[in-house]
Design a protein around this motif. Structure first.
Motif, PDB file in Angstrom:
ATOM      1  N   SER A  79      -1.567   3.767   6.427  1.00 26.44           N
ATOM      2  CA  SER A  79      -1.299   2.163   6.722  1.00 26.44           C
ATOM      3  C   SER A  79      -0.417   1.913   7.870  1.00 26.44           C
ATOM      4  O   SER A  79      -0.439   0.686   8.324  1.00 26.44           O
ATOM      5  N   LEU A  87      -3.430   3.308  -1.522  1.00 29.23           N
ATOM      6  CA  LEU A  87      -4.470   2.744  -0.961  1.00 29.23           C
ATOM      7  C   LEU A  87      -5.596   1.782  -1.758  1.00 29.23           C
ATOM      8  O   LEU A  87      -5.921   0.815  -1.506  1.00 29.23           O
ATOM      9  N   ARG A  88      -5.926   2.519  -2.838  1.00 28.86           N
ATOM     10  CA  ARG A  88      -6.948   2.034  -3.890  1.00 28.86           C
ATOM     11  C   ARG A  88      -6.313   1.091  -4.881  1.00 28.86           C
ATOM     12  O   ARG A  88      -7.205   0.359  -5.364  1.00 28.86           O
ATOM     13  N   SER A  89      -5.053   0.577  -4.816  1.00 31.09           N
ATOM     14  CA  SER A  89      -4.774  -0.541  -5.614  1.00 31.09           C
ATOM     15  C   SER A  89      -4.479  -1.546  -4.989  1.00 31.09           C
ATOM     16  O   SER A  89      -3.749  -2.528  -5.572  1.00 31.09           O
ATOM     17  N   CYS A  90      -4.619  -1.802  -3.875  1.00 33.49           N
ATOM     18  CA  CYS A  90      -4.181  -2.812  -2.808  1.00 33.49           C
ATOM     19  C   CYS A  90      -5.411  -3.130  -1.731  1.00 33.49           C
ATOM     20  O   CYS A  90      -5.929  -2.222  -1.235  1.00 33.49           O
ATOM     21  N   TRP A  91      -5.618  -4.588  -1.916  1.00 37.32           N
ATOM     22  CA  TRP A  91      -6.732  -5.101  -0.812  1.00 37.32           C
ATOM     23  C   TRP A  91      -6.500  -6.265  -0.492  1.00 37.32           C
ATOM     24  O   TRP A  91      -5.538  -6.955  -1.229  1.00 37.32           O
ATOM     25  N   ILE A 129      -3.013  -6.788  -5.646  1.00 33.96           N
ATOM     26  CA  ILE A 129      -2.300  -5.507  -6.170  1.00 33.96           C
ATOM     27  C   ILE A 129      -2.715  -5.523  -7.545  1.00 33.96           C
ATOM     28  O   ILE A 129      -2.651  -6.067  -8.430  1.00 33.96           O
ATOM     29  N   SER A 177       0.848   8.695  -2.956  1.00 34.10           N
ATOM     30  CA  SER A 177       0.188   8.236  -1.688  1.00 34.10           C
ATOM     31  C   SER A 177       0.789   8.370  -0.316  1.00 34.10           C
ATOM     32  O   SER A 177       0.980   7.368   0.159  1.00 34.10           O
ATOM     33  N   ARG A 225       0.671  -1.284   0.066  1.00 32.22           N
ATOM     34  CA  ARG A 225      -0.017  -0.191  -0.053  1.00 32.22           C
ATOM     35  C   ARG A 225       0.867   1.227   0.013  1.00 32.22           C
ATOM     36  O   ARG A 225       0.384   2.291  -0.467  1.00 32.22           O
ATOM     37  N   GLN A 226       2.073   1.200   0.716  1.00 32.57           N
ATOM     38  CA  GLN A 226       2.812   2.399   0.728  1.00 32.57           C
ATOM     39  C   GLN A 226       3.615   2.672  -0.584  1.00 32.57           C
ATOM     40  O   GLN A 226       4.027   3.701  -1.113  1.00 32.57           O
ATOM     41  N   GLY A 236      -1.781   7.694   2.300  1.00 35.48           N
ATOM     42  CA  GLY A 236      -2.002   6.434   2.460  1.00 35.48           C
ATOM     43  C   GLY A 236      -0.927   5.566   3.279  1.00 35.48           C
ATOM     44  O   GLY A 236      -1.118   4.805   3.924  1.00 35.48           O
TER      45      GLY A 236
END
Length: 251
Positions: free
Chosen positions: A238, A189-193, A201, A231, A184-185, A234
């Motif tokens: 995180s 944030l929006r590209s990792c879950w 990713i 980010s 996430r770093q 983000g």
């Protein structure tokens, strides 16, 4: 039990492979030491000692490689087992903390009033705060549901919390949590879950990846260098999630 037996079997295999290598290592060491002590000015003797040393060095590299592979495999299997043990658990963040609070009651209030579900005390097996009390932040709540279905119902409804201070996330192992924070770093944030303990990713070029450890993540980070200033907020958010990394006592 099968998973534990498999890990123990791998550890035994490591010991069985290590023992003869250790004996060979000691034998080579003694032989090289004896040759060095007996070495004279003759060039052929020095060359022979040098050749023995090269053989010894290759043996050591082989041994270290074997140990590294075995340790990595054992660690992976243990992480998989721990992830399976958390399949009924979620973490809820953002609920104010009060002395003498009823954690289960607080969680049920959020689940029933904000998520629109109809849970009772029997739907939750255990619920408690994670970490030590702090005046700087409210500790997250670890929730262990009575069934996987209960957990999935809450997980699917968590989008209804958008716009509130409350958030729900998976109870990842330390290794997966570290990989998730690092991803996430790097990507934002929006590209990792996460889903079922797996880190998803979405790369800048649209490619998608699934990882479960920093070992699997690092090649992806190398392939996609971080963009300048990507980010930063983000990354800060995180970092705050590391509060939930503490391992709870299983009930």
């Amino acid at each position: 039990m099968t998973q534990i037996a498999e890990v123990l079997s791998n550890q035994k295999s490591l010991e069985e492979r290590f023992t003869p290598l250790e004996a060979m290592f000691m034998q080579k060491m003694e032989a090289v030491q004896a040759q060095i002590q007996a070495a004279g000015p003759a060039k052929d003797t020095i060359a022979k000692v040098a050749e023995e040393f090269r053989t010894f060095r290759e043996l050591m590299f082989s041994l270290l490689g074997l140990l590294r592979r075995q340790i990595t495999e054992c660690s992976r299997q243990i992480d998989d087992m721990e992830t399976r043990s958390r399949r009924k658990a979620l973490i809820m963040q953002g609920i104010p903390e009060k002395e003498g609070e009823d954690c289960t009651g607080l969680v049920l209030d959020v689940i029933n009033t904000k998520l629109g579900l109809n849970f009772t005390t029997t739907s939750i097996k255990a619920c408690h705060r994670l970490g030590q009390t702090s005046a700087d932040h409210h500790r997250p709540l670890l929730i262990r549901f009575a069934s996987v279905d209960n957990k999935l119902s809450v997980w699917r409804a968590k989008t209804k919390l958008k716009g509130t201070k409350i958030a729900i996330r998976e109870f990842l192992t330390k290794e997966r949590q570290n990989a998730f924070l690092k991803a996430r770093q790097h990507f934002g944030l929006r590209s990792c879950w996460t889903q079922d303990g797996i880190i998803h990713i979405k790369a800048p070029d649209g490619s998608r990846y699934k990882v479960t450890s920093t070992v699997e993540l690092n090649p992806i980070l190398t392939k996609y260098p971080r963009m300048q200033g990507a980010s930063s907020s983000g990354a800060k958010r995180s970092a705050e999630e590391t509060v939930g990394n503490l391992k709870s006592t299983r009930r």
